[in-house]
Structures are given as C-alpha cells and as structure tokens.
Design an enzyme around this catalytic site. Structure first.
Site, mmCIF file in Angstrom:
data_model
loop_
_atom_site.group_PDB
_atom_site.id
_atom_site.type_symbol
_atom_site.label_atom_id
_atom_site.label_comp_id
_atom_site.label_asym_id
_atom_site.label_seq_id
_atom_site.Cartn_x
_atom_site.Cartn_y
_atom_site.Cartn_z
ATOM 1 N N LYS A 229 -1.204 4.709 -6.208
ATOM 2 C CA LYS A 229 -0.508 4.783 -4.910
ATOM 3 C C LYS A 229 -0.487 6.230 -4.401
ATOM 4 C CE LYS A 229 2.076 3.942 -1.460
ATOM 5 N NZ LYS A 229 1.733 3.028 -0.386
ATOM 6 N N CYS B 272 5.197 8.444 4.294
ATOM 7 C CA CYS B 272 4.341 8.155 3.129
ATOM 8 C C CYS B 272 3.377 9.299 2.885
ATOM 9 C CB CYS B 272 3.560 6.881 3.380
ATOM 10 S SG CYS B 272 4.626 5.530 3.861
HETATM 11 N N1 SAJ Z 1 -3.444 10.988 11.155
HETATM 12 C C1 SAJ Z 1 -4.239 12.021 11.656
HETATM 13 N N2 SAJ Z 1 -5.580 11.829 11.719
HETATM 14 C C2 SAJ Z 1 -6.180 10.671 11.306
HETATM 15 C C3 SAJ Z 1 -5.370 9.643 10.783
HETATM 16 C C4 SAJ Z 1 -4.006 9.817 10.722
HETATM 17 O O1 SAJ Z 1 -3.749 13.091 12.039
HETATM 18 O O2 SAJ Z 1 -7.404 10.588 11.420
HETATM 19 C C5 SAJ Z 1 -1.977 11.172 11.069
HETATM 20 C C6 SAJ Z 1 -1.180 10.183 11.921
HETATM 21 O O3 SAJ Z 1 -1.081 10.600 13.252
HETATM 22 C C7 SAJ Z 1 0.147 10.194 11.205
HETATM 23 C C8 SAJ Z 1 -0.239 10.410 9.741
HETATM 24 O O4 SAJ Z 1 -1.567 10.903 9.749
HETATM 25 O O5 SAJ Z 1 0.964 11.279 11.629
HETATM 26 C C9 SAJ Z 1 -0.159 9.170 8.867
HETATM 27 O O6 SAJ Z 1 -0.664 8.033 9.543
HETATM 28 P P1 SAJ Z 1 -1.597 6.934 8.845
HETATM 29 O O7 SAJ Z 1 -1.971 5.927 9.846
HETATM 30 O O8 SAJ Z 1 -2.710 7.604 8.147
HETATM 31 O O9 SAJ Z 1 -0.703 6.316 7.676
HETATM 32 P P2 SAJ Z 1 0.782 5.649 7.540
HETATM 33 O O10 SAJ Z 1 1.702 6.724 7.060
HETATM 34 O O11 SAJ Z 1 1.194 4.854 8.709
HETATM 35 O O12 SAJ Z 1 0.502 4.588 6.344
HETATM 36 C C10 SAJ Z 1 -0.059 5.032 5.111
HETATM 37 C C11 SAJ Z 1 -1.240 4.111 4.735
HETATM 38 N N3 SAJ Z 1 -1.976 4.707 3.634
HETATM 39 C C12 SAJ Z 1 -3.313 4.955 3.688
HETATM 40 O O13 SAJ Z 1 -3.974 4.733 4.667
HETATM 41 C C13 SAJ Z 1 -3.944 5.513 2.454
HETATM 42 C C14 SAJ Z 1 -0.714 2.706 4.377
HETATM 43 O O14 SAJ Z 1 -1.778 1.877 3.929
HETATM 44 C C15 SAJ Z 1 0.360 2.810 3.293
HETATM 45 O O15 SAJ Z 1 0.887 1.540 2.967
HETATM 46 C C16 SAJ Z 1 1.494 3.675 3.821
HETATM 47 O O16 SAJ Z 1 0.959 4.988 4.103
HETATM 48 C C17 SAJ Z 1 2.577 3.743 2.757
HETATM 49 O O17 SAJ Z 1 3.578 3.000 2.907
HETATM 50 O O18 SAJ Z 1 2.393 4.452 1.751
#
Ligand code: SAJ
Length: 401
Positions: A201, A255
């Site tokens: 995780k 997360c």
């Molecule tokens: N972000 C960027 N650039 C990108 C992608 C995301 O700057 O190319 C930023 C987003 O704007 C945001 C942050 O990253 O601020 C996180 O967003 P996210 O969509 O990557 O992830 P979360 O936090 O919504 O969900 C994550 C997911 N984990 C992964 O993709 C490895 C989800 O599957 C997990 O279940 C969740 O964390 C969790 O509960 O741990």
C-alpha cells in the site's frame, strides 16, 4: 455471516455497504454519534455517487445498521484513519483504539483485518496486543492486512473490480481473509504476508508521489528555461517506454501526500528518492504562491493600483469537492495573507459555500480579474478562453493545447 466495520469514513462506509449488499449482516461502527445517526437515516455524510441509494437499500433489507459501539460478529475490520504526528511519524493510535474496543468481543474462529494504511509491522503489533490481552485466543483467530485501493468518486465500481493484496500473519489467516473478500470482490485477490501487504500500500502511493514529483521538477526547470512543460511532456510521452505524469500546484489529499512518510519515518537512511519527492511536491505549492505574489507586485508597479486576482479552484484534485490537504487551498491562503488588501476572488465550482472562503462564480471571477491563477483543472475552467488581456498563471495545464 456477521461483520463489524470499525470506522464509517470514505472507505469504511462504502465497504460496509457493499458487503451488506452482498448478503453479509453488517454492523458499521463510528465514534461520531452524528455520523451514526444520519447513516441510520439513510443519508450519506460523504459524497460518493450512487452510494446513498445503496445505503437505503441495505437498511431496508436489514443487512446494515450503524452503531457507536462494536457488536458481536464473526469478522472485524479496522478502517480508521492513520494520520501522522507533528514530525511526520505515523500515528496508529486509532487502529489500536479500534482494536481494543473489539477485543472483548473476539472469539475462536473470528477474522480480524486491518484495512487502514499502516506502517510496516502494524498487523504484527496488533496480533501481539490481541494475544497479550486474550491469551486463550492465540492461534485460534485469523489476523490479516488488506489495504483498499479505491479512488473517491468511483468507489462502488473499484471496490468490486480492483485487484486486492491480502497478507495474513500466517497462511490460514490469508486464506480466511480471501474467503471473506471473495464474497464481493470480483478482481483477483493476491496472497502474501502481512508485512508485504502493508508495504505494498505504501509503495503504490509513494510510487505515484515520486512520479508526480518528477513532473513537478520538470515544470520548475522548464519555467526557468522558457519551455512549455505540457508540450514537453506530451512529446516525451510519445516514446513507447516513457509515461510522465502531469505537473500541478502540488500534491494533496489524505493518501499520496501522507503515506510516503510512513516509509521515510522508519527507513530514513534508505528512502532518499521517496523523501525528496515529498519535498519537491510540497515545494511546488510554495513556489506557486511565490509566483502569484511576484505577479501581483509586477502588476502594481506597472499599473499603479492593486490587481484583482482570481484563484481558480480549492479542491485537492479536479472535479471533486474534497479540500483536505489541498495545495490549492494552501496557495490561496498564502496569497490572501500577503495581498495587503488586493481584491482576491476565490472560486470552487464544486462547493456551494465555505466557512472561511467567500466564493465567487468562475465566469464572474475570470471576467473581473487582472491576474487569473489556474490551480485545479476543473472541467468548468476549460471553457474559459485564453486572453492576452490578463495575466494568466496556468499551474495545472488548462491551456496545455
Ligand atoms: N496529481 C498531480 N499530477 C498527476 C496526478 C495527480 O499533480 O498527474 C495530484 C492531484 O492533483 C492530487 C494528488 O496528486 O493533488 C493525488 O491525487 P491522485 O488522483 O493521484 O490520488 P488520490 O489521493 O485521490 O488516491 C490515491 C490513489 N492511489 C494511487 O493512484 C496509487 C488511490 O488508488 C488510493 O486508493 C488512494 O490514494 C488511497 O486511499 O490511498
């Protein structure tokens, strides 16, 4: 079968509702009496498409009921938050408190599972705690770790279809947990041990943090070098083995911006890239705030008046209403603190009203502003056309084409 879910938050509530929908008798537990009350009324205290109807359904069928205290069951799931303390040390006190509260109910043959994101060794620690307090249960209950992987907004689908990793403290625990989850998970259930599942995780979210940090680092380099980072990444990604993520105004949520610290706190010497990624992504938000402040000063020097600024977006990522750990919120607050009476218009189309921020409609803010700061790539903002008449700081790639 009776199952007890400790914690009715963003993960515990949907998981317990899905389990109830699959015929399991679920007792959902939360220490917050208000959450218990409104959940039993069939109303959601979180936003998740399609889930409220499903909650009402499982209340009517009698498969789901929320309580303040755990009830005697055959399986217990810890789905509580694991925040970090001031020095980025993981805080597993909620997992421990939830475990202690089910301790008196445990009986031989029961299953105990931790779903909360946890530092390596937490499952073994809770096993030791359970055996210390209930020595007669040693080797008689099944203990496993099974992290969730769902993306808020798409939880109902992902809870059922995503693969999961399940690690018991021994093989029979792993098998018992797999037997439980196979009642409602259609994705593959992968067997491992508890420590590997815990690290898995943390690895998934750290991997994403590191990849975003790479994109954010490129954005800082490109800004100095006069290169459009969006065009650059798009071109680099045409290579068959390159897949760079998108830069933004930092990394938020509860997360990805948190979990890597669970590795760095325990392995500070070894986790260099993971620690640097956290710093880069935090720095990116600070850098964005400085950029806005510089543009404000430049504007004032040129026009001899303070600018009107539109801060576009407060959520931690596009098209959601969740503002927790949001870099956009951090940048907006910093700009407001330093603006010395400049007119700051704050926009968040996914939120109706906010206690701290006075919100303005996105079209109105865009029209009135001298400086437009694109913080979150919400769909609404993509309808606003580029103009040379305003200073536009596009931190999230609204105008990347
Ligand atoms: N972000 C960027 N650039 C990108 C992608 C995301 O700057 O190319 C930023 C987003 O704007 C945001 C942050 O990253 O601020 C996180 O967003 P996210 O969509 O990557 O992830 P979360 O936090 O919504 O969900 C994550 C997911 N984990 C992964 O993709 C490895 C989800 O599957 C997990 O279940 C969740 O964390 C969790 O509960 O741990």
């Amino acid at each position: 079968m009776n199952a007890c879910f400790m914690g009715l938050g963003y993960i515990g509530l949907p998981t317990s509702i899905i389990a109830a929908k699959h015929g399991i008798n679920v007792c959902g537990v939360d220490i917050n009496t208000e959450v218990v009350k409104i959940t039993n009324q069939g109303k959601l205290h979180i936003i998740e498409p399609g889930l409220e109807e499903m909650l009402q359904e499982v209340i009517v069928t009698g498969h789901f009921k929320a309580y303040v205290e755990p009830q005697m069951s055959d399986a217990y799931f810890m789905v509580v938050p694991t925040p970090f303390k001031g020095n980025h040390e993981p805080d597993i006190s909620y997992v421990e408190a939830a475990t202690r509260s089910v301790l008196p109910l445990l009986k031989a043959g029961d299953l105990y599972v931790i779903e909360s994101t946890s530092p390596i060794g937490t499952t073994e620690k809770m096993r030791d705690l359970i055996y210390r307090e209930r020595p007669e249960l040693e080797e008689k209950i099944y203990i496993a770790y099974c992290p969730e992987r769902v993306l808020p907004g798409n939880v109902i689908y992902e809870l059922v279809h995503n693969d999961r990793v399940i690690g018991g403290i021994d093989e029979k625990s792993t098998d018992k947990a797999i037997e439980f989850y196979s009642q409602f998970v259609q994705g593959t259930l992968h067997k491992t041990n508890a420590r590997t599942a815990e690290m898995c995780k943390l690895t998934e979210n750290s991997s994403r943090d590191v990849q975003i940090a790479f994109a954010n680092e490129l954005s800082l380099i490109c800004d100095k070098a006069g290169i459009n980072v969006w065009e650059l990444i798009n071109l680099a990604n045409k290579h068959p083995r390159v897949n760079i993520l998108q830069p933004g105004c930092g990394v938020g949520g509860h997360c990805i911006a948190v979990d890597p610290y669970f590795i760095t706190a325990d392995f500070p010497m070894e986790s260099k890239i993971i620690a640097d990624a956290r710093e880069i992504n935090n720095y990116k938000a600070f850098w964005c705030a400085e950029k806005v402040q510089n543009e404000m000063l430049k504007f004032e020097l040129k026009h001899h008046r303070k600018p009107v600024i539109a801060m576009m977006g407060l959520a931690f990522k596009p098209n959601i209403d969740d503002l927790r750990e949001s870099p956009a919120k951090y940048i907006t607050t910093k700009v407001m603190q330093s603006c010395s009476n400049a007119d700051v218009l704050i926009v968040e189309p996914n939120v109706q009203e906010h206690k701290v921020f006075k919100l303005t409609g996105y079209k109105e803010a865009y029209e009135k502003a001298d400086i437009v700061v694109m913080l979150v790539a919400h769909d609404e903002f993509k309808t606003l056309s580029w103009t040379d008449q305003k200073v536009i700081l596009d931190f999230c790639g609204i105008y990347k084409k």
